[in-house]
Design an enzyme around this catalytic site. Sequence first.
Site, short mmCIF file in Angstrom:
data_model
loop_
_atom_site.label_atom_id
_atom_site.label_comp_id
_atom_site.label_asym_id
_atom_site.label_seq_id
_atom_site.Cartn_x
_atom_site.Cartn_y
_atom_site.Cartn_z
N ASP A 204 -74.35 -12.69 -70.77
CA ASP A 204 -73.16 -12.76 -69.92
C ASP A 204 -72.98 -11.49 -69.11
O ASP A 204 -73.68 -10.49 -69.30
CB ASP A 204 -71.91 -12.99 -70.77
N TYR B 265 -79.14 -9.55 -81.74
CA TYR B 265 -78.15 -8.82 -80.94
C TYR B 265 -77.65 -7.61 -81.73
O TYR B 265 -77.64 -7.62 -82.96
CB TYR B 265 -76.94 -9.71 -80.61
#
Length: 257
Positions: free
Chosen positions: A53, A111
């Site tokens: 994003d 992540y």
Amino acid sequence: MMRYALGVEYDGSEFLGWQQLGEMGPSVQATLQQALASVADSSVRVVCAGRTDAGVHGQCQVVHFDSAVTRPPRAWILGTTTRLPSSVAVRWCVPTSEDFHARFSACARRYRYRLLNRQVRPALQHQFLSWERHPLDAQAMHVAAQMLLGENDFSAFRSAQCQALHARRELQAISVRRDAEVIEICVQANAFLHHMVRNIVGSLLMVGTGERPMEWIAELLAGRDRTMAGPTASARGLVFVGPLYPEKWHLPMEVSV
């Protein structure tokens, strides 16, 4: 046609995300494709392992692309990187077979979320660190996070805009650790839902501040209700460390969580 796999690093601060969205603004995908096209002297379309994003960074994003032009890996790496802004770089290039797919060949994705936990906001590296002024109990956050392990329905941690067909994902590893004033949250799963990591972090922060007990995380998971979970954490502290692939692809995935 030859298929190539690339490892790409980027600072997502100035991009609207990975995916090219017409003329809405700069994307990592469009920026990389333009540089590759210049080296290939023809249009290039890249496919990534995991879309990020706006504001999210990539440590070793993996992409593949096809080209009729034959270039040695070094030429793709240096030729492309010199045509990229300073916020994007190609780390490695590997010729591969047409069976390889950056997204579908991956067996896991990782992540890392980092935040500064002190009274004063960061001035250095602020684009790579989130910030929480209230004292956080990293050990409580770590214990609570273990309740998310395994294959579960993560509806409580998906965004309203998530387009995934279902919310079942396998969370393979998650850890929360403190190093002085910095708290680091590392997560590995077979795949992630939209905003899943940031929503998990937002809920763990509520445990860390003492607003919620550790058991609350398990209750959220069982309840499958996004409105009951914590707020979405800031994008700036999130880095897509990279995907994992079976050894048969011989990709230089030296990056560890």
